[in-house]
Design an enzyme around this catalytic site. Sequence first.
Site, PDB file in Angstrom:
ATOM      1  N   LYS A   1       4.301  10.573 -70.520  1.00 25.63           N
ATOM      2  CA  LYS A   1       4.354  11.375 -71.754  1.00 25.63           C
ATOM      3  C   LYS A   1       3.577  12.670 -71.562  1.00 25.63           C
ATOM      4  O   LYS A   1       2.671  12.769 -70.714  1.00 25.63           O
ATOM      5  CB  LYS A   1       3.781  10.623 -72.962  1.00 25.63           C
ATOM      6  CG  LYS A   1       2.284  10.215 -72.875  1.00 25.63           C
ATOM      7  CD  LYS A   1       1.307  11.273 -73.351  1.00 25.63           C
ATOM      8  CE  LYS A   1      -0.146  10.782 -73.340  1.00 25.63           C
ATOM      9  NZ  LYS A   1      -1.134  11.779 -73.023  1.00 25.63           N
TER      10      LYS A   1
ATOM     11  N   PRO B   1       1.154  10.174 -61.649  1.00 29.71           N
ATOM     12  CA  PRO B   1      -0.244  10.252 -61.214  1.00 29.71           C
ATOM     13  C   PRO B   1      -1.181   9.477 -62.154  1.00 29.71           C
ATOM     14  O   PRO B   1      -0.970   9.429 -63.369  1.00 29.71           O
ATOM     15  CB  PRO B   1      -0.529  11.754 -61.245  1.00 29.71           C
ATOM     16  CG  PRO B   1       0.807  12.387 -61.036  1.00 29.71           C
ATOM     17  CD  PRO B   1       1.784  11.497 -61.758  1.00 29.71           C
TER      18      PRO B   1
ATOM     19  N   ASP C   1      -2.302   4.862 -76.712  1.00 24.92           N
ATOM     20  CA  ASP C   1      -1.037   5.506 -76.348  1.00 24.92           C
ATOM     21  C   ASP C   1       0.114   4.511 -76.199  1.00 24.92           C
ATOM     22  O   ASP C   1       1.265   4.920 -76.062  1.00 24.92           O
ATOM     23  CB  ASP C   1      -1.185   6.246 -75.004  1.00 24.92           C
ATOM     24  CG  ASP C   1      -1.901   7.576 -75.160  1.00 24.92           C
ATOM     25  OD1 ASP C   1      -1.912   8.130 -76.274  1.00 24.92           O
ATOM     26  OD2 ASP C   1      -2.464   8.060 -74.154  1.00 24.92           O
TER      27      ASP C   1
HETATM   28  O1  C5P Z   1      -7.237   3.757 -76.605  1.00 28.04           O
HETATM   29  P1  C5P Z   1      -7.655   4.037 -75.215  1.00 28.04           P
HETATM   30  O2  C5P Z   1      -8.167   2.827 -74.499  1.00 28.04           O
HETATM   31  O3  C5P Z   1      -6.641   4.778 -74.414  1.00 28.04           O
HETATM   32  O4  C5P Z   1      -8.893   5.036 -75.333  1.00 28.04           O
HETATM   33  C1  C5P Z   1      -9.751   5.314 -74.275  1.00 28.04           C
HETATM   34  C2  C5P Z   1     -10.995   5.981 -74.839  1.00 28.04           C
HETATM   35  O5  C5P Z   1     -10.662   7.291 -75.345  1.00 28.04           O
HETATM   36  C3  C5P Z   1     -11.608   5.248 -76.002  1.00 28.04           C
HETATM   37  O6  C5P Z   1     -12.548   4.295 -75.573  1.00 28.04           O
HETATM   38  C4  C5P Z   1     -12.259   6.357 -76.797  1.00 28.04           C
HETATM   39  O7  C5P Z   1     -13.513   6.665 -76.222  1.00 28.04           O
HETATM   40  C5  C5P Z   1     -11.354   7.552 -76.552  1.00 28.04           C
HETATM   41  N1  C5P Z   1     -10.372   7.754 -77.647  1.00 28.04           N
HETATM   42  C6  C5P Z   1     -10.820   8.249 -78.856  1.00 28.04           C
HETATM   43  N2  C5P Z   1      -9.926   8.445 -79.878  1.00 28.04           N
HETATM   44  C7  C5P Z   1      -8.616   8.180 -79.700  1.00 28.04           C
HETATM   45  C8  C5P Z   1      -8.142   7.679 -78.474  1.00 28.04           C
HETATM   46  C9  C5P Z   1      -9.051   7.477 -77.452  1.00 28.04           C
HETATM   47  O8  C5P Z   1     -12.018   8.520 -79.036  1.00 28.04           O
HETATM   48  N3  C5P Z   1      -7.762   8.401 -80.704  1.00 28.04           N
END
Ligand code: C5P
Length: 286
Positions: A12, A96, A138
């Site tokens: 994406k 990647p 995501d």
């Molecule tokens: O949801 P995901 O595991 O991909 O998120 C990784 C990190 O990115 C989270 O632990 C958080 O620190 C940050 N994040 C965030 N707000 C979001 C998505 C991700 O702060 N909407």
Amino acid sequence: MNNGITLLSPAKLNLYLRVINKRPDGYHNLITLFEKVNLCDEIRLVSKEDSNIIIHCNNKQVPTGPKNLIYQIVAILQKKYGIKRGVEVYINKRIPVAAGLAGGSSNAGTVLLGLNKLWKMRLSQETLVEIGRQVGSDVPFFLFDCKWALGTERGDQIQELPINLDLWHLLVVPHIKMYSREVFTRLNLQLTKKVDDVNILIRSLKQNDVKKAGKLLFNDLEESILRIRPNLEKAKESLKSCYLEGVTFSGSGPAAFGITGSQKSAEKAKSFVDKRYSRVFVVRTL
Ligand code: C5P
């Protein structure tokens, strides 16, 4: 015996990513415009009689144990629904890793859809999204059969968008891994943008106005990305010098991309940056 299935797992891009505020759970509320592009991993799933989750990947950077989001999805399904079967997963990785292209989340979403079919689980869209968001913000986008969507809250509330435009992109992925957690932690919320023009961007995409859309590409994480890796400014500048309609980072980077309306201009732009970067892709809307 029909116990296998092969699936494509797309990358994406975020054409727009505005950070609204930090939430009590530590995540951030976002407004983001997602696009699926034709840079895809290939995933083969083979159901197993025992409960093991075995992951193989041609890229050594990809974890094959419980850290892998595919592993986490399968483990949730097994636990939640008392499934005794396991699965062997073969990933042919082309996207990647840790680049802002959501390769790992896409793999998890694709496997969730695949096992729902392979194991004849008949889980509803709502249930799939509920499971998907447990392993990554995501993931839900990849559970919808759409090219474009608006993501709100953590980026996990998905609204499909009826945009028919096929955009072309030049994508540059410097050899740096960026971690979303760090990019969000280092974000200075005082510096984030307060105006909301995602609807103007969506309108220009619906009207096939690539020039206008290019001017509206936006990512609130850019300032934090560049503070962590100032060198990435060069990747962006290189793309800017290629006569593309607009340039930004995808997600938490380091992938940077520009947009254009034709394959020809994307290929031409590629010839400008090919000498400087080894990971350069011409991709289009899936
Ligand atoms: O949801 P995901 O595991 O991909 O998120 C990784 C990190 O990115 C989270 O632990 C958080 O620190 C940050 N994040 C965030 N707000 C979001 C998505 C991700 O702060 N909407």
